[in-house]
Write a protein that holds these residues in place. Structure first.
Motif, short mmCIF file in Angstrom:
data_model
loop_
_atom_site.label_atom_id
_atom_site.label_comp_id
_atom_site.label_asym_id
_atom_site.label_seq_id
_atom_site.Cartn_x
_atom_site.Cartn_y
_atom_site.Cartn_z
N PHE A 226 1.05 -1.19 0.06
CA PHE A 226 -0.15 -0.07 -0.01
C PHE A 226 1.14 1.28 -0.32
N ASP A 227 1.13 1.88 -0.98
CA ASP A 227 2.03 2.77 -1.46
C ASP A 227 1.40 3.66 -2.40
N LYS A 228 1.61 5.12 -2.26
CA LYS A 228 1.03 6.08 -3.13
C LYS A 228 1.48 5.72 -4.56
N TRP A 229 2.74 5.48 -4.78
CA TRP A 229 2.97 5.16 -6.25
C TRP A 229 2.26 3.88 -6.87
N LYS A 230 1.67 3.08 -6.20
CA LYS A 230 1.12 1.82 -6.65
C LYS A 230 -0.16 2.31 -6.92
N ASP A 231 -0.88 3.60 -6.62
CA ASP A 231 -2.15 4.16 -7.03
C ASP A 231 -3.31 3.17 -6.64
N PRO A 232 -3.33 2.76 -5.35
CA PRO A 232 -4.55 1.79 -5.06
C PRO A 232 -5.90 2.72 -5.17
N GLU A 233 -5.77 3.99 -5.09
CA GLU A 233 -7.08 5.05 -5.15
C GLU A 233 -7.50 4.78 -6.66
N GLY A 234 -6.55 4.88 -7.64
CA GLY A 234 -6.65 5.07 -9.03
C GLY A 234 -7.30 3.62 -9.44
N VAL A 235 -6.89 2.54 -8.78
CA VAL A 235 -7.37 1.08 -9.02
C VAL A 235 -8.99 1.19 -8.53
N LEU A 236 -9.24 1.71 -7.53
CA LEU A 236 -10.64 1.78 -7.06
C LEU A 236 -11.59 2.66 -8.15
N LYS A 237 -11.09 3.50 -8.56
CA LYS A 237 -11.65 4.40 -9.63
C LYS A 237 -11.94 3.55 -11.03
N VAL A 238 -10.95 2.86 -11.31
CA VAL A 238 -11.01 1.97 -12.46
C VAL A 238 -12.10 1.01 -12.30
N PHE A 239 -12.08 0.34 -11.08
CA PHE A 239 -13.00 -0.64 -10.78
C PHE A 239 -14.41 -0.18 -11.06
N GLU A 240 -14.68 1.10 -10.33
CA GLU A 240 -16.17 1.48 -10.44
C GLU A 240 -16.56 1.69 -11.95
N LEU A 241 -15.56 1.96 -12.84
CA LEU A 241 -15.98 2.06 -14.25
C LEU A 241 -16.29 0.83 -14.91
N VAL A 242 -15.29 -0.15 -14.49
CA VAL A 242 -15.57 -1.36 -14.90
C VAL A 242 -16.73 -1.94 -14.79
N LYS A 243 -16.96 -1.86 -13.22
CA LYS A 243 -18.24 -2.59 -12.68
C LYS A 243 -19.62 -2.05 -13.50
N LYS A 244 -19.52 -1.19 -14.02
CA LYS A 244 -20.86 -0.52 -14.69
C LYS A 244 -20.98 -1.40 -15.93
N GLU A 245 -19.92 -1.94 -16.53
CA GLU A 245 -20.05 -2.68 -17.73
C GLU A 245 -20.14 -4.09 -17.40
N VAL A 246 -19.44 -4.96 -16.42
CA VAL A 246 -19.19 -6.04 -16.47
C VAL A 246 -19.30 -6.39 -15.01
N ASP A 247 -20.00 -7.48 -14.36
CA ASP A 247 -20.52 -7.54 -12.93
C ASP A 247 -18.86 -8.42 -12.64
N CYS A 248 -18.18 -7.97 -11.81
CA CYS A 248 -16.84 -8.45 -11.50
C CYS A 248 -16.34 -8.22 -9.87
N ARG A 249 -15.44 -8.46 -9.53
CA ARG A 249 -14.81 -8.38 -8.18
C ARG A 249 -13.60 -7.79 -8.20
N ILE A 266 -1.83 4.32 4.43
CA ILE A 266 -2.39 4.23 3.08
C ILE A 266 -3.55 3.16 2.93
N PHE A 267 -3.30 2.10 3.49
CA PHE A 267 -4.28 1.00 3.54
C PHE A 267 -5.61 1.58 4.13
N GLU A 268 -5.48 2.26 5.40
CA GLU A 268 -6.75 2.71 6.15
C GLU A 268 -7.53 3.44 5.36
N ARG A 269 -6.76 4.41 4.65
CA ARG A 269 -7.30 5.52 3.57
C ARG A 269 -8.18 4.65 2.57
N ILE A 270 -7.40 3.68 2.08
CA ILE A 270 -8.11 3.07 0.95
C ILE A 270 -9.30 2.13 1.49
N ALA A 271 -9.31 1.75 2.74
CA ALA A 271 -10.22 0.82 3.32
C ALA A 271 -11.62 1.76 3.47
#
Ligand code: UDP
Length: 400
Positions: A226-249, A266-271
């Protein structure tokens, strides 16, 4: 079971194994020591676990020492790490003092009478100042050095200039303003480690189950500290968009490295952010089989980094023949040839990234083709046997 070099024959072929033995014989009974700052968590520990064992197997007396850092020290070296990748830093006299003092302290009880010393990353870099140098020293830097903070770089150079060689992970990381010999060694994975060996379906199911990951929906995963350079927040945003098109986890899995004090925050912020999202599972664990099970079963592996020294998680996923969508940063484009071994996306392009993930979820045949090419690319370039050959070449250069 402890692995022997000949156990890799089936994967890399007899020629590679013979070449290793042929090159290694010159260094039988030479003493080599690797020094880094953590034995677990992150890519460097991952590489050393296999590389040091194999060096011993081919007759070199290879050791591994881990610098003892205080929390203060690791807070400072994490800032250095971030600034080497382009962040600002307030480089105070106090920071420099703690950094150097911890290295001096460690050197007091670390006797180095080896034939070659290999220092990994910036944490133990100043150690060289506290010895009467009687052998070649190599600074093996795993960080993206293409755009370091100039003040910090200038400060670190005072130590680097004492070294006989600098080894980086990418041609672009070589520094024009450094008169020291510079070489490139690509990082690598161990195809026989618990993290990378083939798992049967039952083991995969058992591990996913054990960590609370239900089956029934395709899994997208990113596995990273959990590191800012790995962009976990960006991953959540990508997932939000993907989830609108395909049901996935989405499964975001990360560990904490002992030399990285930022991870828990960083983990706590993402959680907190993920709390109101459906089908997002966060895991904070150090478990190699779990990582293997996730990488082996994911419909798509993401690596949405903003910076990346090399990105062993990409190598691991490619080796398992999984389709990977990853940012075009650092060492990732060495591994992902866009459209052939995976998809490369701009690190800031959330929508573009989501589009590629959706494309792969809808077209498993495309994913299979990319995965097959990816595995072949890793076999050729990024296995530990290749790193071992590279280190033997460096030893030839410095010790013969
Ligand atoms: N890793 C792990 N568990 C996790 C997260 C990461 O075992 O929860 C491992 C990952 O499989 C890889 C290494 O840590 O082997 C990370 O290396 P990489 O080069 O991707 O990034 P770094 O952490 O060195 O920046």
């Amino acid at each position: 079971m402890i692995k022997r070099i000949e156990d890799y024959r089936e994967i890399v072929g007899d020629e590679v194994i013979h070449e290793i033995f042929k090159k290694a014989i010159k260094f039988a009974h030479k003493h080599v020591v690797h020094i880094n700052s953590t034995y677990q968590g992150g890519g460097v520990a991952e590489i050393l676990t296999s590389l040091v064992a194999l060096m011993n197997d081919v007759g070199i007396f290879a050791g591994w020492r881990v610098l003892h850092g205080s929390p203060d020290f690791f807070a400072i070296t994490k800032k250095f790490h971030n600034a080497l990748q382009g962040d600002q830093i307030n480089l105070t006299a106090m920071k420099k003092e703690i950094y150097q003092e911890q290295n001096e302290y460690f050197s007091r009880f670390t006797h180095l009478n080896h034939d070659l010393v290999i220092v990994h990353d910036p944490q133990p870099l100043p150690m060289i100042r506290f010895y009467r140098k009687r052998q070649p020293w190599v600074w093996r830097c795993h960080v993206d050095l293409s755009n370091p903070n100039p003040e910090l770089w200038d400060y670190l150079k005072r130590f680097i200039l004492r070294y006989d060689m600098v080894v980086v992970s990418h041609e672009n990381y070589k520094k024009k303003d450094l008169p020291v010999a510079q070489r490139v060694v690509y990082p690598s994975i161990d195809p026989l480690s618990a993290k990378n060996k083939p798992l049967d379906k039952n083991t995969i199911k058992k591990y996913l189950n054990k960590f609370g990951i239900p089956n029934g929906k395709p899994i997208i995963t990113q596995i990273s500290r959990f590191d800012k350079w790995k962009d976990p927040e960006g991953v959540l945003k990508v997932f939000e968009l993907v989830k609108k098109e395909v049901d996935c986890r989405l499964v975001l899995c990360g560990n904490l490295a002992t030399d990285d004090p930022e991870g828990r925050k960083i983990f706590e912020r993402i959680a907190q952010k993920a709390r109101n999202m459906n089908d997002v599972i966060l895991i904070l664990e150090e478990n190699n089989i779990l990582v293997n099970a996730l990488q082996s079963s994911a419909a798509v592996v993401l690596q949405k980094s903003l910076r990346e020294g090399f990105g062993l998680t990409v190598t691991e996923a490619l080796w398992k023949g999984r389709p990977v969508v990853a940012s075009n940063v650092g060492g990732i484009p060495l591994q992902i040839i866009d459209g052939r071994t995976g998809f490369l996306v701009d690190p800031g392009d959330i929508e573009g990234c989501a589009r590629k993930v959706v494309q792969l979820l809808k077209d498993p045949e495309l994913g299979r083709m990319l995965g097959e090419n990816g595995r072949a690319h890793v076999r050729e370039n990024f296995l530990v046997t290749r790193s071992l050959l590279d280190y033997l070449d460096i030893m030839s250069e410095l010790l013969c």
